[in-house]
Scaffold this active site. Sequence first.
Site, mmCIF file in Angstrom:
data_model
loop_
_atom_site.group_PDB
_atom_site.id
_atom_site.type_symbol
_atom_site.label_atom_id
_atom_site.label_comp_id
_atom_site.label_asym_id
_atom_site.label_seq_id
_atom_site.Cartn_x
_atom_site.Cartn_y
_atom_site.Cartn_z
ATOM 1 N N HIS A 141 1.167 -1.037 0.240
ATOM 2 C CA HIS A 141 0.216 -0.227 -0.136
ATOM 3 C C HIS A 141 0.728 0.962 -0.121
ATOM 4 C CE1 HIS A 141 -0.204 0.376 4.132
ATOM 5 N NE2 HIS A 141 1.079 -0.274 4.212
ATOM 6 N N HIS A 142 2.247 1.633 -0.256
ATOM 7 C CA HIS A 142 3.091 2.203 0.178
ATOM 8 C C HIS A 142 3.423 3.196 -1.259
ATOM 9 C CE1 HIS A 142 3.487 2.794 4.102
ATOM 10 N NE2 HIS A 142 3.895 1.241 4.862
ATOM 11 N N CYS A 143 3.396 1.860 -3.037
ATOM 12 C CA CYS A 143 3.181 1.945 -3.779
ATOM 13 C C CYS A 143 1.727 2.806 -4.701
ATOM 14 C CB CYS A 143 3.895 0.933 -4.685
ATOM 15 S SG CYS A 143 4.353 0.816 -6.173
ATOM 16 N N GLN A 183 0.242 4.658 7.334
ATOM 17 C CA GLN A 183 -0.570 5.367 6.231
ATOM 18 C C GLN A 183 -0.429 4.283 4.808
ATOM 19 O OE1 GLN A 183 0.117 8.813 5.622
ATOM 20 N NE2 GLN A 183 -1.149 8.961 3.846
ATOM 21 N N ASN A 185 0.365 5.544 2.063
ATOM 22 C CA ASN A 185 -0.629 6.237 1.122
ATOM 23 C C ASN A 185 -0.166 6.232 -0.507
ATOM 24 O OD1 ASN A 185 2.283 5.034 1.359
ATOM 25 N ND2 ASN A 185 3.337 7.077 0.906
#
Length: 353
Positions: A141-143, A183, A185
């Site tokens: 979920h950070h990509c 988070q 992001n």
Amino acid sequence: PHRTELYEDPPSACWPIIYSPDYNITFMGLEKLHPFDAGKWGKVINFLKEEQLIADDLIVQAREATDEDLLVVHTRRYLNKLKWSFVVATITEIPPVAFLPNFVVQRKVLKPLRTQTGGTIMAGKLAVDRGWAINVGGGFHHCSSDKGGGFCAYADITLAIKFLFERVQGVSKATIIDLDAHQGNGHERDFMDDHRVYIMDAYNRYIYPGDGFAKRAIKRKVELEWGTEDTEYLQKVHTHVEGALNELKPDIIVYNAGTDILDGDPLGGLAISPQGIVKRDEVVFKAARRRRIPILMVTSGGYQKRTARIIADSILNLHNLGLIDKELATSGAGNPKVEQMIRDSVKDLTNLS
């Protein structure tokens, strides 16, 4: 859309649990330089086999996402950047990777991540077909489309949702429930101005990535304090998952079930017990099942040796409670598409008589 093998139907006898031995990152002990247990995915499967929930021929074999699949979201420029070992070293946070020839990096680091990404895309279609699906990996979920980070090289959550929007009739709204300690992001940046996607994100507000810009995409922001414990956490998850799904009833839920909320996680900074994690997953699946919304779960972050056992225990618990079920899944009970078909045929019969 382009032809993809990721959307070919697996044998109907399979559970909608997606995995491949290719998920695991192992070479020369390099994986030990990252707090990540880079074999956790295989361990989850082994625990589920020991408990006789699944067998090798009963799970769906994940396939690697091709460049063409990845280009549904990623820019060509970003994919080209991954041909530089130092870029991959930065994204995966394993510095020595910078000194390896790129063909080794592709084979040993990126191929596992591409296979997990293929698994998430496959799980999207399976969830719609069967009512639920679990990718034992994924949750990067950070990509976002043009930038990786935090061990995430491909935007699998964005990809799974975009694939569904483009290829599956009747899927036009999605809700992301992101309960990893960090988070999310990446998907937030990707769906910043997309009103079809509702994002709920509960995370430790003081840790990586602290992406203020991306926070603007969160419809339900649950910012947690250091050391948050079970009671407060589960109450917040319950309230906000219910609130999110009451506000908008999506056609699919993507549930990012990170286990880095576990007490003692060196990066998460929260203090949730193993039982708390099992309960959390139950809360999310119950909310989805009650509303008959298909749910896709990915496992995301979780950096301790005991994580794999907890994920397996959670899947067993969901099964024991009847929230995931092979029979239910294949017979289509609780599957919105199948139920609509049944309702339509009943209506036709009534009209005939």
